[in-house]
Write a protein that holds these residues in place. Structure first.
Motif, mmCIF file in Angstrom:
data_model
loop_
_atom_site.group_PDB
_atom_site.id
_atom_site.type_symbol
_atom_site.label_atom_id
_atom_site.label_comp_id
_atom_site.label_asym_id
_atom_site.label_seq_id
_atom_site.Cartn_x
_atom_site.Cartn_y
_atom_site.Cartn_z
ATOM 1 N N ASP A 151 -10.945 38.539 56.788
ATOM 2 C CA ASP A 151 -10.737 40.154 56.495
ATOM 3 C C ASP A 151 -11.437 40.908 57.667
ATOM 4 O OD1 ASP A 151 -9.978 42.003 54.254
ATOM 5 O OD2 ASP A 151 -11.967 42.593 54.969
ATOM 6 N N GLU A 152 -10.607 41.957 57.791
ATOM 7 C CA GLU A 152 -11.180 42.857 58.899
ATOM 8 C C GLU A 152 -12.476 43.358 58.738
ATOM 9 O OE1 GLU A 152 -8.160 43.204 57.477
ATOM 10 O OE2 GLU A 152 -6.475 43.353 59.121
ATOM 11 N N GLN A 153 -12.816 43.556 57.535
ATOM 12 C CA GLN A 153 -14.204 44.249 57.405
ATOM 13 C C GLN A 153 -15.419 43.293 57.690
ATOM 14 O OE1 GLN A 153 -16.680 46.813 54.275
ATOM 15 N NE2 GLN A 153 -16.204 44.823 53.434
ATOM 16 N N GLY A 154 -15.203 42.080 57.573
ATOM 17 C CA GLY A 154 -15.747 40.806 58.000
ATOM 18 C C GLY A 154 -15.856 40.612 59.386
ATOM 19 N N ALA A 155 -14.835 41.100 60.011
ATOM 20 C CA ALA A 155 -14.759 40.975 61.622
ATOM 21 C C ALA A 155 -15.658 42.030 62.125
ATOM 22 C CB ALA A 155 -13.258 41.135 61.983
ATOM 23 N N ALA A 156 -15.444 42.923 61.682
ATOM 24 C CA ALA A 156 -16.405 44.295 62.169
ATOM 25 C C ALA A 156 -17.811 44.205 61.892
ATOM 26 C CB ALA A 156 -15.657 45.611 61.439
ATOM 27 N N PHE A 157 -18.026 43.661 60.632
ATOM 28 C CA PHE A 157 -19.597 43.260 60.318
ATOM 29 C C PHE A 157 -20.189 42.227 61.520
ATOM 30 C CE2 PHE A 157 -19.562 44.695 55.557
ATOM 31 C CZ PHE A 157 -19.956 45.768 56.085
ATOM 32 N N ALA A 158 -19.277 41.399 61.643
ATOM 33 C CA ALA A 158 -19.613 40.125 62.641
ATOM 34 C C ALA A 158 -20.002 40.698 63.899
ATOM 35 C CB ALA A 158 -18.800 39.079 62.536
ATOM 36 N N ALA A 159 -18.970 41.558 64.344
ATOM 37 C CA ALA A 159 -18.915 42.084 65.813
ATOM 38 C C ALA A 159 -20.358 43.077 65.584
ATOM 39 C CB ALA A 159 -17.803 42.927 66.057
ATOM 40 N N ASP A 160 -20.775 43.939 64.798
ATOM 41 C CA ASP A 160 -21.868 44.817 64.475
ATOM 42 C C ASP A 160 -23.121 43.961 64.820
ATOM 43 O OD1 ASP A 160 -23.997 46.178 63.765
ATOM 44 O OD2 ASP A 160 -22.963 47.369 62.179
ATOM 45 N N ALA A 161 -23.011 42.734 64.267
ATOM 46 C CA ALA A 161 -24.304 41.900 64.542
ATOM 47 C C ALA A 161 -24.380 41.186 65.771
ATOM 48 C CB ALA A 161 -24.248 40.678 63.447
ATOM 49 N N TYR A 162 -23.162 40.883 66.434
ATOM 50 C CA TYR A 162 -23.054 40.623 67.730
ATOM 51 C C TYR A 162 -23.588 41.739 68.794
ATOM 52 C CZ TYR A 162 -20.388 38.060 71.593
ATOM 53 O OH TYR A 162 -20.086 37.315 72.658
ATOM 54 N N ALA A 163 -23.180 42.859 68.307
ATOM 55 C CA ALA A 163 -23.786 43.977 69.216
ATOM 56 C C ALA A 163 -25.322 43.737 69.125
ATOM 57 C CB ALA A 163 -23.306 45.199 68.760
ATOM 58 N N ARG A 164 -25.780 43.881 67.888
ATOM 59 C CA ARG A 164 -27.312 44.225 67.567
ATOM 60 C C ARG A 164 -28.086 42.796 68.186
ATOM 61 N NH1 ARG A 164 -27.947 46.855 61.706
ATOM 62 N NH2 ARG A 164 -26.051 48.029 61.519
#
Ligand SMILES: Cc1ncc(C[n+]2csc(CCOP(=O)(O)OP(=O)(O)O)c2C)c(N)n1
Ligand SMILES: [Mg+2]
Length: 572
Positions: free
Chosen positions: A62-75
Motif C-alpha cells: 500500500d502507498e502509505q506503507g511505502a511512504a512510511f518506509a521511505a520516511d524511516a529510510y530518510a531518518r
C-alpha cells in the motif's frame, strides 16, 4: 547495493532524459531504494527505475506503507523517496507526508501525473479530482517545496532546487512528473556528480546559494548572553531535541557535554539522540509523563538549554511546557532565543560551534545512578503472565548492538521510555505526530537503509491491523524484523481517555500471519518465560521476519501509560 555504481537505462538512447536526471540526482544524494506502488501515470518512470542498476524499487502492499518506509529510510540515511501514481496513490500518502513534515524527515515524494498535452486535449482523464493541479496544491501545504517540471529546459533546475530543499530544511518535498515529460531530453547534461556519502553528511551543492549567513555581531551578543546565563547558574541542564539528529549535530553535542559535564536529557521524539549509557544522560524529559526523577531534575534547573527541541505538548507531557522562558536558552534551526530575546541571522550550527569553544565554569559531574534509574532487572524465567512493564524490562536486557527499536504510537511508544538504547539513533518513533501504523513499514525502510540493523518493532494490535500487511513486503525482499505485537484487545491508550466499544478491535490470530504470506515465524506469548524464549529464538531465526503475538490483559498498561493517564487527569 551500497557500493553499486549507478547505471542508467540506455535502452531509449544515449541522451539524458528528465527521468534519468532525477534518478541520477537521487542516487547522488545517497538514495539506493525507492518505495512505492505503480499506476499508469507513473509506469514509464517505474520502468526506467527497474532498468537502472544502483537504485532498487521496493513495491509495497500500500502507498502509505511505502511512504512510511521511505520516511524511516530518510531518518536512518538522510534522504528517502516514495513514488506513487496520481491522486489514488498521491492522496494515500497524505498522512505519511504530513508526519514527515511535522517531524522533520527529508522525504521526496515523486508522483506521476497526466501529461501536459493530454491535460489540454482531454479534461476528463481518470483519477482527476477537481482540477489537474488539485493534488499539487494540496501537497504545497504539506511540503517545504514542490515542482511540476513541465518544461524539459527547466526540469533540471526544478529537480535540483526541490531535492536541495529537502536536504536543507529536513522536510518533505513534492515532485509531480507529467507522464509526457519523463522521456523528454533534458537541455544539456548538467548537474553535480559528487560521490554520495549517506548518513547525514550529504553534500548539498545548492546549500551555499540559499543559506542565511550568520551575522557575527549578533552571534557574539547571543553567545555572551548564553554564557552569562549558563555560568551564573548552579544546575544547568541540556534538553537535546530531534534536530540534533536530523542536522547531523550529534558529535558537536557530545563534545559540548564532554567538555562542560552539563547533564543532558532527551525528549520522546529525540529518544536515543545521545547514547543513553552516557554518564551525563539523565533520561527522557516529557513534562509530567517523565519519570519523577527526570521531571524533578529538569524542572528544578535554573538554566534549561534546549537544543533542536520541538516545543510540542507531547514532548512536554500533554500540558504546556512547565519550563518557563526566563530560565531558558532555546537553540534551533528556526529560532535562537535566550530568555525573552530573539536573535535573527544566527545560524544554529555556527552558534553551536562557538558555544563549544567557549569558557565554562566547572560543573560537577552527575553522581552515577542518581537520575538515570534505568537499572533493569535481569530476566528470570517465570510462568508469570506477561505484562507490558515486564515486557519492556525483559526487552531492555535483551537488546543487542545491531538492533534498532521502532515503536508505534500507544503503549509501544510510551513503554519504550524505559528502554535504554545503548547506541545513538537506534530508536525511531512518530512520537510527535503519533500516527498509528508507522512502525511495521518503517522497519522495512530502516533495514534497507542500513542492512546491518535488525529492527525490533513494537506495535499495538490496533496499529498492526492498519499496516501489518507490509510483512508481505518483508517476505518479498527477504527482510527480517522482529515484530512484537502488544495484543491488548484494542485501543488501550484511548481507553485511558474515554472508553467505549469503539476502542475494541477484532481479535486476530497474529501468529498465523506467516502462514498467509508463506514466510516468517509466529509465536504466541502468554508468560514471561515464553517471551524470553521467543526473543531468543527470533534472534536465531535470521532468514525471515518473526511475529510475536504477546497476549496482554485488556486492562494492562505500562507505568508510562499510567503516568499519561495521570497527566491528563483521568484514571487509567
Ligand atoms: C492513524 C491514527 N488513527 C487514530 C489515532 C488515535 N489513537 C491514538 S492511540 C490509539 C490506540 C492505539 O491502539 P493500539 O495500536 O492497539 O495501541 P495501544 O494503545 O493498545 O497500546 C488511537 C486509536 C492515531 N493516533 N493514529
Ligand atoms: Mg492495543
Amino acid at each position: 547495493v551500497e557500493g553499486e555504481a549507478l547505471m542508467l537505462d540506455r535502452s531509449t538512447g544515449d541522451t539524458e532524459t528528465v527521468a534519468d536526471y532525477l534518478i541520477r540526482r537521487l542516487h547522488n544524494y545517497g538514495i539506493r531504494h525507492i518505495f512505492g506502488v505503480p499506476g499508469d501515470y507513473v509506469l514509464s518512470f517505474f520502468d526506467k527505475l527497474v532498468h537502472t542498476k544502483g537504485i532498487h524499487v521496493i513495491n509495497t502492499c500500500d502507498e502509505q506503507g511505502a511512504a512510511f518506509a521511505a520516511d524511516a529510510y530518510a531518518r536512518v540515511r538522510g534522504l528517502g523517496a516514495v513514488c506513487v501514481t496520481y491522486s489514488v496513490g498521491g492522496f494515500k500518502v497524505l498522512n505519511a507526508i504530513a508526519q514527515a513534515f511535522a517531524e522533520k524527515s527529508p522525504l521526496v515524494l515523486v508522483s506521476g501525473a497526466p501529461g501536459m498535452n493530454e491535460r489540454h486535449r482531454n479534461p476528463l482523464l481518470h483519477h482527476k479530482v477537481q482540477d489537474f493541479d488539485t493534488q499539487q496544491r494540496i501537497f504545497e501545504h504539506l511540503t517545504i517545496d514542490s515542482a511540476l517540471p513541465s518544461n524539459p529546459d527547466t526540469a533540471m533546475a526544478d529537480i535540483d532546487r526541490v531535492l536541495s530543499s529537502a536536504v536543507y530544511y529536513k522536510r518533505p518535498v513534492y515532485l509531480e512528473l507529467p507522464r509526457d515529460i519523463v522521456s523528454s531530453e533534458v537541455a544539456r547534461t548538467y548537474g553535480y556528480d559528487f560521490p554520495s556519502t549517506p548518513h547525514f553528511h550529504i553534500p548539498d551543492p545548492l546549500r551555499h546559494e540559499r543559506f542565511t549567513e550568520t551575522d557575527h555581531e549578533a552571534l557574539k551578543e547571543a553567545l555572551t548572553e548564553t554564557l552569562d546565563m549558563i555560568n551564573s547558574s548552579s544546575k544547568p541542564v541540556i534538553i537535546a531535541g530531534i534536530e540534533i539528529h536530523r542536522f547531523g549535530l550529534q558529535d558537536k553535542l557530545l563534545e559540548l557535554i564532554e567538555k562542560t559535564k552539563i547533564p543532558v536529557a532527551s525528549t520522546l521524539l529525540s529518544k536515543s539522540v545521545v547514547d543513553e549509557l552516557n554518564p551525563n544522560y539523565v533520561g527522557e524529559y516529557a513534562g509530567n509523563m517523565s519519570r519523577n526523577s527526570v521531571q524533578r531534575y529538569v524542572e528544578s534547573s535554573d538554566c534549561v538549554i534546549m537544543i533542536g527541541v520541538f516545543l510540542s505538548h507531547v514532548n512536554f507531557g500533554i500540558t504546556h511546557t512547565p519550563v518557563d522562558q526566563s530560565r531558558c536558552i532555546y537553540l534551533s534551526s528556526d529560532e535562537i532565543s535566550i530568555r525573552f530575546h530573539n536573535y535573527e541571522d544566527v545560524r544554529f550550527d555556527d552558534f553551536l560551534d562557538e558555544l563549544i569553544k567557549a569558557d565554562f565554569k566547572y560543573f560537577p559531574p552527575l553522581l552515577p545512578n542518581t537520575i538515570n534509574d534505568n537499572s533493569s532487572t535481569s530476566p528470570h524465567k517465570k510462568k508469570m503472565k506477561i505484562t507490558s512493564d515486564r515486557l519492556f524490562e525483559i526487552l531492555d536486557v535483551t537488546l543487542s548492538d545491531h538492533n534498532i527499536v521502532i515503536a508505534d504510537a500507544g503503549d509501544s511508544m510510551l513503554g519504550s521510555i524505559d528502554l535504554t538504547i545503548p547506541i545513538p539513533s537506534r530508536y525511531i518513533s512518530s512520537s510527535y505526530y503519533l500516527s498509528m501504523g508507522f512502525a511495521v513499514p518503517a522497519s522495512i525502510g530502516a533495514q534497507l537503509a542500513n542492512p546491518m540493523l535488525r529492527p525490533i518493532v513494537i506495535v499495538g494490535d490496533g496499529a498492526f491491523q492498519m499496516t501489518g500487511m507490509e510483512v508481505s513486503t518483508m517476505a518479498m525482499f527477504n527482510l527480517n524484523p522482529i515484530i512484537i505485537v502488544l495484543n491488548n484487545g484494542g485501543y488501550r491508550t484511548e481507553r485511558a481517555m474515554l472508553d467505549g466499544p469503539f476502542n475494541d478491535i477484532k481479535m486476530w490470530n497474529y501468529s498465523k500471519i506467516p502462514d498467509v504470506v508463506d514466510s516468517g515465524r509466529g509465536f504466541v506469548i502468554e508468560t514471561e518465560e515464553e517471551f524470553i524464549d521467543a526473543l531468543s529464538e527470533s534472534e536465531q531465526t535470521t532468514k525471515a521476519f518473526c511475529l510475536l503475538d504477546v497476549r496482554l490483559d485488556a486492562t494492562d498498561a505500562s507505568s508510562d501509560l499510567h503516568r499519561l493517564g495521570e497527566a491528563i487527569g483521568r484514571k487509567v
